[in-house]
Structure formats: structure tokens, C-alpha cells
Scaffold this motif. Structure first.
Motif, mmCIF file in Angstrom:
data_model
loop_
_atom_site.group_PDB
_atom_site.id
_atom_site.type_symbol
_atom_site.label_atom_id
_atom_site.label_comp_id
_atom_site.label_asym_id
_atom_site.label_seq_id
_atom_site.Cartn_x
_atom_site.Cartn_y
_atom_site.Cartn_z
ATOM 1 N N ASP A 10 -9.492 6.986 28.026
ATOM 2 C CA ASP A 10 -10.859 6.813 28.515
ATOM 3 C C ASP A 10 -11.874 7.120 27.412
ATOM 4 O O ASP A 10 -11.521 7.302 26.245
ATOM 5 C CB ASP A 10 -11.095 7.686 29.748
ATOM 6 N N ARG A 11 -13.134 7.180 27.787
ATOM 7 C CA ARG A 11 -14.208 7.429 26.803
ATOM 8 C C ARG A 11 -14.072 8.779 26.101
ATOM 9 O O ARG A 11 -14.452 8.922 24.951
ATOM 10 C CB ARG A 11 -15.576 7.314 27.459
ATOM 11 N N ASN A 12 -13.529 9.773 26.800
ATOM 12 C CA ASN A 12 -13.308 11.065 26.146
ATOM 13 C C ASN A 12 -12.327 10.914 24.988
ATOM 14 O O ASN A 12 -12.529 11.480 23.911
ATOM 15 C CB ASN A 12 -12.795 12.109 27.140
ATOM 16 N N PHE A 13 -11.268 10.149 25.216
ATOM 17 C CA PHE A 13 -10.316 9.897 24.136
ATOM 18 C C PHE A 13 -10.946 9.026 23.054
ATOM 19 O O PHE A 13 -10.661 9.201 21.871
ATOM 20 C CB PHE A 13 -9.036 9.249 24.670
ATOM 21 N N GLU A 15 -14.047 9.047 22.056
ATOM 22 C CA GLU A 15 -14.855 9.944 21.206
ATOM 23 C C GLU A 15 -13.971 10.790 20.298
ATOM 24 O O GLU A 15 -14.254 10.942 19.112
ATOM 25 C CB GLU A 15 -15.744 10.842 22.072
ATOM 26 N N SER A 16 -12.906 11.335 20.861
ATOM 27 C CA SER A 16 -11.989 12.141 20.045
ATOM 28 C C SER A 16 -11.329 11.292 18.974
ATOM 29 O O SER A 16 -11.177 11.730 17.827
ATOM 30 C CB SER A 16 -10.924 12.792 20.925
ATOM 31 N N SER A 17 -10.931 10.076 19.328
ATOM 32 C CA SER A 17 -10.247 9.227 18.352
ATOM 33 C C SER A 17 -11.167 8.851 17.200
ATOM 34 O O SER A 17 -10.708 8.646 16.078
ATOM 35 C CB SER A 17 -9.650 7.987 19.017
ATOM 36 N N GLY A 57 -3.635 8.072 26.388
ATOM 37 C CA GLY A 57 -4.104 9.295 25.765
ATOM 38 C C GLY A 57 -3.046 10.363 25.965
ATOM 39 O O GLY A 57 -2.321 10.360 26.958
ATOM 40 N N LYS A 59 -2.347 14.424 26.247
ATOM 41 C CA LYS A 59 -2.925 15.762 26.452
ATOM 42 C C LYS A 59 -1.823 16.807 26.323
ATOM 43 O O LYS A 59 -0.725 16.618 26.843
ATOM 44 C CB LYS A 59 -3.561 15.883 27.834
ATOM 45 N N PRO A 64 -7.004 16.981 25.099
ATOM 46 C CA PRO A 64 -6.729 15.714 24.408
ATOM 47 C C PRO A 64 -6.357 15.976 22.942
ATOM 48 O O PRO A 64 -7.101 16.647 22.221
ATOM 49 C CB PRO A 64 -8.052 14.952 24.495
#
Length: 150
Positions: A10-13, A15-17, A57, A59, A64
Motif C-alpha cells: 500500500d501507500r505506506n510501503f 513511501e518506505s520503498s 509488502g 512486515k 514494514p
């Protein structure tokens, strides 16, 4: 005990990526080309329409830490890819669990072959793939292509 979850990318991943794949060491080890934030966003928006690309993703204890998947999927084969973006989790056996998960998913998809590309600089990943029965089928500079019959 390694507590891994394979979840929707998702968007959280996303941003992290961005952080992970703009780190020079990770970018070089994964062979990731330079990209802009806009290019990454465009790629993310096209994911739902990709019929030959699967991404999860990863976790670790709810945090993440990376991503993995199968790309270039055809009727009977696909390309494995994966990385752990949070370096403090390197060397904990997580790459092994990621590879096991993707091989399981590939079998569910009725794939008979998984292949991958790994840099000769990524010694830990290369050794892991050898332990899992992947065989070198070609080399192009420092890029090694390996495959495994499932």
C-alpha cells in the motif's frame, strides 16, 4: 522467532520503498535504476492493471521492512525479486522466509520455474539462492541469472 507478514503493498510501503530504493547501497545490490518520485507514483498507480506482476509488502513484528514478488509472469514461469529495505533486519533469516513465501505463491499460480537476477556484489543473496537450489544459467557483467524448477 521470526514473525513475518506478507501484506498488500500500500501507500505506506510506497513511501518506505522510496527511502529504501534511493539508498545507494540497496539500489546497487538490487539493481534498481534511478527514479523520480513521480515515476514511482506512476508505477504504483499502474499496479492494479499489471497482469504479470505480483507484489507483497513484508512486515516483521508489524514493522514494514521490505517487499517481494513475482514479475514477468507467463503461463509457467516468473521472475522472483525481493529486498529487505530496513538494514537492521539484514542477516536474520528474513530473506529465506521471503523466498519460501514466493516459491509457495508460485506453486499456487502453477508456475514450474522461478528465475531471478542477482548482482555478484550481493554475496549473501547469491549464497541464499544457491542453498535453495537455484542454478546459474547465465552471466552478463556482474549480473547473474539463476533459475529453479519448482
Amino acid at each position: 522467532m521470526i514473525s513475518l507478514e506478507f501484506v498488500e503493498f500500500d501507500r505506506n510501503f510506497l513511501e518506505s520503498s522510496w527511502k529504501w530504493l534511493t539508498d545507494d547501497e540497496i539500489r546497487i545490490l538490487t539493481g534498481t535504476p534511478f527514479m523520480t518520485k513521480r515515476q514511482q507514483e506512476d508505477w504504483f498507480l499502474l499496479l492494479p492493471f499489471q497482469v504479470d506482476y505480483y507484489i507483497w509488502g513484508v512486515k516483521y513484528n508489524g514493522i514494514p521492512i521490505g517487499a517481494c514478488g513475482i514479475k514477468h509472469k507467463t503461463f509457467d514461469k516468473g521472475e522472483y525479486w525481493g529486498y529487505i529495505g530496513e538494514k537492521k533486519y539484514w542477516g536474520r533469516g528474513i530473506g529465506k522466509k521471503m523466498l519460501q513465501y514466493i516459491e509457495q505463491r508460485a506453486r499456487i499460480m502453477n508456475l514450474t520455474t522461478l528465475y531471478l537476477h542477482v548482482s555478484t556484489d550481493n554475496v549473501r543473496a547469491f549464497n541464499l539462492y544457491c542453498q535453495f537450489g537455484y542454478l546459474v544459467i547465465s552471466m552478463n557483467g556482474n549480473l547473474v541469472k539463476m533459475n529453479k524448477q519448482l
